[in-house]
Structure formats: C-alpha cells, structure tokens
Design a protein around this motif. Structure first.
Motif, PDB file in Angstrom:
ATOM      1  N   ALA A  12       0.828  -1.205   0.000  1.00 12.13           N
ATOM      2  CA  ALA A  12       0.000   0.000   0.000  1.00 12.13           C
ATOM      3  C   ALA A  12       0.865   1.259   0.000  1.00 12.13           C
ATOM      4  N   GLU A  16       1.084   4.153  -2.835  1.00  9.25           N
ATOM      5  CA  GLU A  16       0.865   5.552  -2.464  1.00  9.25           C
ATOM      6  C   GLU A  16       2.025   6.426  -2.938  1.00  9.25           C
ATOM      7  N   TYR A 256     -10.389   5.913  -3.421  1.00 10.11           N
ATOM      8  CA  TYR A 256      -8.961   5.566  -3.489  1.00 10.11           C
ATOM      9  C   TYR A 256      -8.369   5.494  -2.084  1.00 10.11           C
ATOM     10  N   TYR A 257      -8.624   6.508  -1.260  1.00  7.52           N
ATOM     11  CA  TYR A 257      -8.075   6.521   0.097  1.00  7.52           C
ATOM     12  C   TYR A 257      -8.725   5.453   0.978  1.00  7.52           C
ATOM     13  N   LEU A 260      -6.941   2.283   0.025  1.00  4.72           N
ATOM     14  CA  LEU A 260      -5.580   2.384   0.546  1.00  4.72           C
ATOM     15  C   LEU A 260      -5.549   2.111   2.046  1.00  4.72           C
ATOM     16  N   SER A 263      -5.999  -1.603   2.689  1.00  5.58           N
ATOM     17  CA  SER A 263      -4.785  -2.367   2.375  1.00  5.58           C
ATOM     18  C   SER A 263      -3.735  -2.215   3.472  1.00  5.58           C
TER      19      SER A 263
END
Length: 273
Positions: A12, A16, A256-257, A260, A263
């Motif tokens: 992750a 990022e 998306y966040y 993230l 994960s």
C-alpha cells in the motif's frame, strides 16, 4: 498473519508513493484506462444493462445499513452529514413520485425502501443521536446545491409527453443526486479522519455511483436504448451522462483513500490536507 499484514502495508505504501510521484496527467490517464477496462468487462459480461441500475440502488441501500448499525449499536452519527442525508431524501422522494407517474417498475420499489431508510437516518440524527452530530463541520448551505439544480432543470429536462412540471422535477432529481454527496465530502475533508462505518457508507455510495454511471454510458452503445434514440433531442441526454460522471468523479478520490486504508489494515480513513 503478521507477515501478510506487513506485506499488505508495504504494498500500500509503495502504491501511495507511486501515485504521489505521478503527474496529474498520468493519474488521469491511468484512471481513464481502468474505467474503460471495467466498462468493457461489464459490457461483455452483462446483456441487460438495467441490472447495473438495480445493483446501484441495492448497494446504496446496503450502505445505509452501515449507518443503521452505527446509530443503533454505537449510538452516534459522528462524521455523518445531515445535509447530505436531507438532499438524498429529497431526490429520492422526487424520483419516487416521478417513477409512479412516469415509469412504474422495480426501481420504484427500491427507491421506496431507500427513501424510508434515509428518512429514518435523518430522524435519528435529529433526535436519538443528535448529541453526536457535528453541525459546525456540516456547514454547506443547502441553497447552494438546490437553486442551481432547479435552475438547470428548467433549462435541461426530458422531452417526453409528460407534464412539464414532472419533466422538470425528474431533471432536478438527477442534478441533485449528482452533487448531494458534496456536503458529506466537505465535512469529511474538514475532519480529515473518517470513522469506519461512515467511510463504509460513503464507499458504498461511490460503488453505487459507478454502477449507475456505467449503466448510462453503456446505454450509449445500445442501439435499442432510450438514451441512444434520444441523443439527438436537445441537451438532456448529454446532461444525464455528465451528471453521472460528475457524481462518480467526486467520490473517486475518497474511494482511493478508502481502499488504501483497507490495504494498510486501518479501519478509519485518513484524508490528505
């Protein structure tokens, strides 16, 4: 188990860092490529695209289930925007009315169930869990959302044989739905840390919006669809697609966040400044 968790967190963090190093143009191109591949896969797997719209409404209803659990079990509504819920109840009420007078089908039943659930959420936020509602962060004036939507609906609405007011109401409901989540997103951006049940609900909205958007986009390629035959009749068909893309786009960043955070093994979602 510990190794797997650490590996997921490392992956992750790598993703990022990769996203942060990418230029806005590269991010947009990658996002478009992913969306196109998903649409192609959906078109190949499904013959009846109306299933997508039904699935979108079902996912929205499931998302409200996370809020119900939060309010009934944890007795709070922290991070939840009352104004977004009021806007949601508003467009669902309009759509339910229009469905009853214009096109009664399965959508009507799902809309009725979702409307009842949303009204219950609004009522709970105003009474039982009112003490946990942060009105200071939920500061978006409803007029800023409603007035432009109604004005646009008067200009751009369906060209069917139904009464003019019903056609305008239908258009207004589409436009209000497209930006009804804005107060929720602005509230979360101010708080920065989004509690897991609220985050689950907003992610469910993102999935629902994508499915609904895919439904309308794929209709463009369906020779027998209403949208395909109506594309040359004024700006309404184009506005439908644009509205669906807008509401999907404004939730894409949060989704998306959310992914993230999952994960990494984090239950809460931390948003950037």
């Amino acid at each position: 188990m510990g190794y797997d968790g650490g590996a997921r967190k490392t992956h992750a963090q790598s993703i990022e860092r990769l996203v942060r190093r990418a230029s806005p143009k590269e991010i947009i191109l990658a996002s478009v490529a992913v969306v196109v591949m998903l649409l192609i896969a959906i078109k190949m797997l499904l013959t009846d695209h109306d299933v997508l719209f039904l699935a979108a409404e079902f996912v929205h209803f499931v998302g409200i289930g996370f809020l119900a659990y939060k309010m009934l079990v944890h007795k709070n509504c922290a991070g939840l925007s009352l104004k977004s819920q009021q806007l949601t109840a508003g467009f669902l009420g309009i759509r339910l009315y229009c469905s009853l007078v214009m096109e009664y089908d399965w959508h009507t039943i799902l809309d009725a169930l979702t409307l009842v659930a949303t009204i219950w959420v609004v009522r709970m936020m105003q009474t039982t869990v009112r003490g946990t509602y942060n009105a200071g962060l939920d500061s978006t004036p409803l007029a800023y959302v409603l007035v432009p939507c109604v004005a646009l609906a008067i200009v751009a609405h369906p060209t069917t044989k139904h009464w003019w007011i019903n056609r305008v109401l239908w258009a207004a409901c589409v436009f209000i739905e497209a930006i009804s989540v804005l107060p929720q997103l602005q509230m979360m951006q101010k708080a920065r840390v989004v509690e897991r049940f609220t985050a689950n609900y907003v992610f469910a909205l993102g999935v629902a919006r994508f499915l609904s958007c895919a439904h309308w986009i794929l209709q463009v390629f369906d020779q027998k669809s209403y949208l395909q035959t109506a594309l040359g009749r004024g700006i309404w068909p184009l506005m439908v697609i644009v509205s669906e893309m807008v509401q999907t786009g404004i939730l894409a960043d949060f989704c998306y966040y959310f992914v993230l955070s999952l994960s990494r093994g984090d239950f809460n979602v931390t948003l950037p400044v």
